[in-house]
Design a protein around this motif. Structure first.
Motif, PDB file in Angstrom:
ATOM      1  N   GLU A  15       0.391   5.388  11.061  1.00 45.61           N
ATOM      2  CA  GLU A  15       0.559   4.108  10.360  1.00 45.61           C
ATOM      3  C   GLU A  15      -0.804   3.549   9.956  1.00 45.61           C
ATOM      4  O   GLU A  15      -1.009   3.094   8.839  1.00 45.61           O
ATOM      5  N   ILE A  16      -1.728   3.595  10.899  1.00 52.76           N
ATOM      6  CA  ILE A  16      -3.033   2.975  10.673  1.00 52.76           C
ATOM      7  C   ILE A  16      -3.861   3.776   9.676  1.00 52.76           C
ATOM      8  O   ILE A  16      -4.512   3.217   8.794  1.00 52.76           O
ATOM      9  N   SER A  18      -2.899   5.440   7.178  1.00 50.07           N
ATOM     10  CA  SER A  18      -2.448   5.216   5.793  1.00 50.07           C
ATOM     11  C   SER A  18      -3.069   3.948   5.211  1.00 50.07           C
ATOM     12  O   SER A  18      -3.208   3.821   3.999  1.00 50.07           O
ATOM     13  N   GLN A  19      -3.485   3.010   6.052  1.00 46.17           N
ATOM     14  CA  GLN A  19      -4.100   1.771   5.545  1.00 46.17           C
ATOM     15  C   GLN A  19      -5.627   1.849   5.506  1.00 46.17           C
ATOM     16  O   GLN A  19      -6.264   1.183   4.704  1.00 46.17           O
ATOM     17  N   ASP A 168       4.961   3.585   4.671  1.00 48.53           N
ATOM     18  CA  ASP A 168       4.329   2.586   3.793  1.00 48.53           C
ATOM     19  C   ASP A 168       5.127   1.288   3.753  1.00 48.53           C
ATOM     20  O   ASP A 168       4.558   0.205   3.779  1.00 48.53           O
ATOM     21  N   ALA A 171       4.506  -0.498   6.972  1.00 48.99           N
ATOM     22  CA  ALA A 171       3.128  -1.023   7.061  1.00 48.99           C
ATOM     23  C   ALA A 171       2.951  -2.292   6.221  1.00 48.99           C
ATOM     24  O   ALA A 171       2.163  -3.165   6.584  1.00 48.99           O
ATOM     25  N   ARG A 172       3.684  -2.401   5.109  1.00 46.44           N
ATOM     26  CA  ARG A 172       3.525  -3.583   4.238  1.00 46.44           C
ATOM     27  C   ARG A 172       3.944  -4.883   4.913  1.00 46.44           C
ATOM     28  O   ARG A 172       3.411  -5.944   4.615  1.00 46.44           O
ATOM     29  N   GLY A 177       0.819  -3.576  10.541  1.00 41.40           N
ATOM     30  CA  GLY A 177       0.334  -3.527   9.158  1.00 41.40           C
ATOM     31  C   GLY A 177      -0.459  -4.776   8.809  1.00 41.40           C
ATOM     32  O   GLY A 177      -1.516  -4.698   8.164  1.00 41.40           O
ATOM     33  N   VAL A 180      -3.776  -4.748  10.781  1.00 41.43           N
ATOM     34  CA  VAL A 180      -4.704  -3.746  10.230  1.00 41.43           C
ATOM     35  C   VAL A 180      -5.233  -4.212   8.868  1.00 41.43           C
ATOM     36  O   VAL A 180      -6.404  -3.984   8.544  1.00 41.43           O
ATOM     37  N   ALA A 181      -4.397  -4.874   8.074  1.00 41.90           N
ATOM     38  CA  ALA A 181      -4.874  -5.402   6.779  1.00 41.90           C
ATOM     39  C   ALA A 181      -6.020  -6.392   7.014  1.00 41.90           C
ATOM     40  O   ALA A 181      -7.008  -6.412   6.256  1.00 41.90           O
ATOM     41  N   VAL A 184      -9.075  -4.323   7.861  1.00 42.27           N
ATOM     42  CA  VAL A 184      -9.615  -3.685   6.651  1.00 42.27           C
ATOM     43  C   VAL A 184     -10.430  -4.694   5.856  1.00 42.27           C
ATOM     44  O   VAL A 184     -11.548  -4.418   5.402  1.00 42.27           O
TER      45      VAL A 184
END
Ligand code: IMP
Length: 194
Positions: A15-16, A18-19, A168, A171-172, A177, A180-181, A184
């Motif tokens: 999951e992570i 992918s971000q 995905d 995660a959105r 998600g 992690v956003a 990021v």
């Protein structure tokens, strides 16, 4: 660029990753980190911090850890920080879900939320990020994807449980998600690539 994720959970790692597209996220088993990390805190924040601290102490490399809990309104926010071992030390997802469904069987209010706390360590300095996803516990398990409590968690404004979503899609909107956003975004603003 490499960043260590203080976990052996491959589902979380996928999951992570992918971000965090511009990073190679390295899990603990790829690091030959044999011992299980201590997780003795009474809050998600404390556990995330404790796990990141242990990896930093051993490696002196950039790393982060997460800790997640499922808080159910009708159960006074249980299982919360004890979500992994709700049904016992075996940490079995099926047992955990079965017990939760049983404990909610006579409850009308099925509202719940997932909360993730992330602790990031850069050069020995720690930063915290949180993500929350509100939803409800379904009456039965639905879907085959994901892990943990995913088959019984229906996020608000969704007709499908996390276990019925792609990586995905989850995660959105998910707790992790969202956390992690924030991570990021922080790395971008710090002029790290993310
Ligand atoms: P931990 O963060 O690995 O300690 O997770 C605590 C418990 O919550 C474990 O039982 C996990 O399987 C479960 N869990 C953590 N994240 C998720 C998720 O995204 N979906 C469903 N269950 C999760």
């Amino acid at each position: 660029m490499k960043i260590i994720f203080a976990s052996q959970n491959h589902n979380k790692l996928n999951e992570i990753q992918s971000q965090l597209a511009n990073y190679t996220v390295v899990g603990l088993d790829q690091l030959l980190f044999p011992e299980e990390l201590q997780e003795t805190g009474t809050t998600l924040d404390a556990n995330a911090r404790q796990k990141a601290q242990q990896v930093w102490d051993k490696t002196q490399e950039s790393c982060f850890a997460d800790d997640t809990g499922l808080e159910v309104d009708a159960l006074n926010d249980a299982p919360g920080v004890y979500s992994a071992r709700y049904a016992g030390a075996q940490k079995n997802a099926e047992d955990n879900m079965n017990l939760l469904l049983l404990n909610l069987s006579n409850k009308i209010n099925r509202k719940a939320r997932f909360r993730t706390c992330i602790s990031l360590c850069l050069d020995g300095v720690f930063y915290e990020f949180e993500g929350i996803c509100e939803g409800e516990i379904t009456l039965q398990k639905l879907g085959e994807k994901g892990f943990g409590y995913d088959p019984i968690f229906l996020p608000n404004d969704s007709k499908r449980t996390f276990a019925e979503m792609s990586l995905d899609e989850k995660a959105r909107i998910s707790h992790r998600g969202i956390a992690v956003a924030k991570l990021v975004n922080f790395l971008k603003n710090k002029s790290f690539v993310a």
